[in-house]
Every structure is written in C-alpha cells, then in structure tokens.
Scaffold this motif. Structure first.
Motif, short mmCIF file in Angstrom:
data_model
loop_
_atom_site.label_atom_id
_atom_site.label_comp_id
_atom_site.label_asym_id
_atom_site.label_seq_id
_atom_site.Cartn_x
_atom_site.Cartn_y
_atom_site.Cartn_z
N ASP A 189 -25.80 -34.39 27.81
CA ASP A 189 -24.85 -34.60 28.67
C ASP A 189 -25.48 -34.38 30.09
O ASP A 189 -25.04 -33.21 30.80
N PRO A 190 -26.49 -35.18 30.42
CA PRO A 190 -27.24 -34.91 31.61
C PRO A 190 -26.25 -34.63 33.15
O PRO A 190 -26.63 -33.96 33.83
N GLY A 191 -25.16 -35.42 33.07
CA GLY A 191 -24.52 -35.30 34.11
C GLY A 191 -23.24 -34.36 34.26
O GLY A 191 -22.33 -34.36 35.16
N SER A 192 -23.20 -33.57 32.87
CA SER A 192 -21.93 -32.61 32.61
C SER A 192 -20.56 -33.07 32.85
O SER A 192 -19.76 -32.83 33.57
N HIS A 193 -20.55 -34.47 32.36
CA HIS A 193 -19.39 -35.17 32.57
C HIS A 193 -18.41 -35.01 31.37
O HIS A 193 -17.13 -35.12 31.50
N PHE A 194 -19.03 -34.70 30.23
CA PHE A 194 -18.16 -34.55 29.06
C PHE A 194 -17.20 -33.53 29.12
O PHE A 194 -17.48 -32.21 29.46
N LYS A 195 -15.76 -33.82 28.89
CA LYS A 195 -14.84 -32.85 28.81
C LYS A 195 -14.31 -32.53 27.63
O LYS A 195 -13.50 -31.53 27.24
N GLU A 196 -14.47 -33.28 26.51
CA GLU A 196 -14.05 -32.86 25.30
C GLU A 196 -14.90 -31.96 24.52
O GLU A 196 -15.92 -31.76 24.85
N ARG A 197 -14.46 -31.14 23.57
CA ARG A 197 -15.21 -30.35 22.65
C ARG A 197 -16.41 -31.01 22.08
O ARG A 197 -16.27 -32.36 21.62
N PRO A 198 -17.34 -30.26 21.89
CA PRO A 198 -17.75 -28.82 22.17
C PRO A 198 -18.36 -28.60 23.74
O PRO A 198 -18.67 -27.53 23.77
N TRP A 199 -18.30 -29.63 24.43
CA TRP A 199 -19.14 -29.72 25.73
C TRP A 199 -18.94 -28.61 26.61
O TRP A 199 -19.77 -27.77 27.16
N PRO A 200 -17.63 -28.61 26.87
CA PRO A 200 -17.03 -27.43 27.74
C PRO A 200 -17.21 -26.03 27.40
O PRO A 200 -17.71 -25.12 28.11
N GLN A 201 -17.23 -25.78 26.03
CA GLN A 201 -17.48 -24.61 25.34
C GLN A 201 -18.92 -24.17 25.45
O GLN A 201 -19.47 -22.99 25.65
N LEU A 202 -19.52 -25.22 25.02
CA LEU A 202 -21.17 -24.84 25.01
C LEU A 202 -21.74 -24.64 26.35
O LEU A 202 -22.14 -23.59 26.70
N ARG A 203 -20.99 -25.20 27.44
CA ARG A 203 -21.63 -24.80 28.90
C ARG A 203 -20.98 -23.32 29.25
O ARG A 203 -21.92 -22.64 29.96
N ILE A 204 -19.78 -23.08 28.90
CA ILE A 204 -19.37 -21.64 29.16
C ILE A 204 -20.29 -20.67 28.31
O ILE A 204 -20.73 -19.67 28.93
N ILE A 205 -20.58 -20.84 26.91
CA ILE A 205 -21.56 -19.90 26.31
C ILE A 205 -22.85 -19.83 26.80
O ILE A 205 -23.38 -18.73 27.08
N LEU A 206 -23.36 -21.13 27.63
CA LEU A 206 -24.66 -20.87 28.14
C LEU A 206 -24.75 -19.93 29.39
O LEU A 206 -25.47 -19.24 29.70
N ALA A 207 -23.37 -20.10 30.15
CA ALA A 207 -23.30 -19.51 31.53
C ALA A 207 -23.17 -17.81 30.86
O ALA A 207 -23.72 -16.94 31.39
N ASP A 208 -22.37 -17.57 29.92
CA ASP A 208 -22.32 -16.28 29.32
C ASP A 208 -23.65 -15.58 29.00
O ASP A 208 -23.99 -14.60 29.37
N LEU A 209 -24.53 -16.40 28.32
CA LEU A 209 -25.94 -15.91 27.77
C LEU A 209 -26.68 -15.50 29.19
O LEU A 209 -27.54 -14.67 29.33
N VAL A 210 -26.71 -16.51 30.06
CA VAL A 210 -27.31 -16.10 31.39
C VAL A 210 -26.89 -15.09 32.14
O VAL A 210 -27.83 -14.26 32.59
N ARG A 211 -25.68 -14.91 32.11
CA ARG A 211 -25.19 -13.79 32.71
C ARG A 211 -25.56 -12.57 32.23
O ARG A 211 -25.85 -11.42 32.47
N ILE A 212 -25.56 -12.58 30.84
CA ILE A 212 -25.95 -11.22 29.99
C ILE A 212 -27.35 -10.75 30.25
O ILE A 212 -27.84 -9.77 30.26
#
Length: 216
Positions: A189-212
């Motif tokens: 999903d190179p343009g971060s366009h996908f809104k259906e599962r699991p892409w929003p959740q995967l992006r959130i998990i990635l953000a969580d991991l980077v923050r941790i």
C-alpha cells in the motif's frame, strides 16, 4: 470496526508522515551499513541471515531506486511520444470490423490484410508502420526510454527478492519487526490509500512500535 478503532484511524497526511518518520528511524539505524541507494544489488551473501535491518536497507535502496526509475521512464515515455508522434502502432480499417484494428507488427498486418485483393493496402500499411517504428526507435535511442524501462524491470526483480528475504528472516528485536512491517506496508500500500482491514490497523501497530522503540 469499533468506536475506539475509528478514533485511531489516521488521516492520509498523518499516515504518510508516520511512514516517513519510520523510514527516518530505520535509516538512522542502518546508515553505517547502507550499501548505497545508487547501486542496489541482489547479491545479499554478505548480509547475515539474521541481520534484518541490513536486509531492510537492501530492500529500501532497491525500492527507492525503483520509484526513481518508474518516474524517469514515465517522463521519458512522454518525451518519446512527443518526438515520434505516437506509439509505433497502426490502425487498420478492416471490412466487416466495427472498429479499427490496432497492429504493431508486419505479421499482424499480413494476417488482417491477406490475399492478392489486399496486396496494395498491405504494402501501404507495412510502409507506414515501418516509418512509425523507425521514428520511435530514433526517439527511443535519443532519450534512452527502453534502457530506463529495462533498468526498472531489473530493479523490480531485485526489490521483490529483497523483500521476500527480509520477510522470511527471523526478527530478534522490536526494530526488526518495525523494519519488516514497514516494508510490507510500503510494498502493498505505497500510497497509504487502503482503508479496509487490515491496513489501518497495521499502520496503527507500526506507529505504536515506533513510539515504543523511539519515544518522542
């Protein structure tokens, strides 16, 4: 999707910023081992199987080079089209066909215009197609479109092989997981366009991991 998941859905600009921040974080970890974005290579024998960050860097360099070549070949194609006056193809009006037939080879002309009755039309079509191919080849050589397209195809193979090697490597640290997840999201999903599962959740998990791993 629950209300809490909806609340955490990131707007497009934030999603891209998050991926940029992840790229910056991983690049900072791998700068000292980076093979160099200008010369990505499929030869990964020097990279230890467990060195996920080095594998990420090999994939990322190929990924960035692929994007550069893609944009370059699109620009060069436009230049060649303008110089040659169009693609090296010909439209034939064939009796009994509702629409013109597009041909790109002499063999196709011969197939659509067979027999003695179509000899003159066949000869004219061959000559016109040959002239268009010649103009295209001259412009192609001038701008280097085919060379760039070939390079793009080669780097795409390197990128795919690098990604597969990265994804199959065992992750030993949180940063390794970040690297693998980042490459999957950027690849699929190179343009971060996908809104259906699991892409929003995967992006959130990635953000969580980077923050941790790297608190602001």
């Amino acid at each position: 999707m629950t209300k809490s998941e909806n609340d955490r859905t990131l707007p497009a600009i934030t999603r891209r910023k998050m991926l940029f921040a992840t790229t910056a974080y991983l690049s900072a970890l791998t700068d000292h081992t980076a093979p160099g974005a200008s010369h990505p290579s499929s030869d990964q024998e020097s990279i230890a199987p467990g060195n996920v960050l080095a594998l990420w860097r090999a994939w990322y360099d190929a990924h960035e080079e692929g994007k550069r070549l893609c944009h370059q070949q699109q620009r060069l194609e436009t230049e060649v089209l303008k110089s040659a006056g169009g693609f090296p193809v010909l439209q034939l009006e064939i009796p009994g066909e509702d629409k013109p037939i597009v041909v790109s080879t002499r063999q196709e002309i011969d197939s659509w215009l067979p027999g003695d009755a179509m000899a003159e039309e066949r000869k004219t079509a061959r000559s016109e197609l040959a002239a268009r191919i010649k103009k295209w080849n001259v412009a192609d050589e001038q701008f280097g479109y085919s060379r760039t397209r070939h390079a793009e195809t080669q780097i795409a193979g390197i990128e795919e092989a690098s990604a597969n090697t990265l994804w199959e490597a065992p992750a030993l640290t949180t940063s390794d997981i970040i690297a693998k997840l980042h490459s999957i999201i950027e690849t699929e999903d190179p343009g971060s366009h996908f809104k259906e599962r699991p892409w929003p959740q995967l992006r959130i998990i990635l953000a969580d991991l980077v923050r941790i791993e790297h608190p602001a």
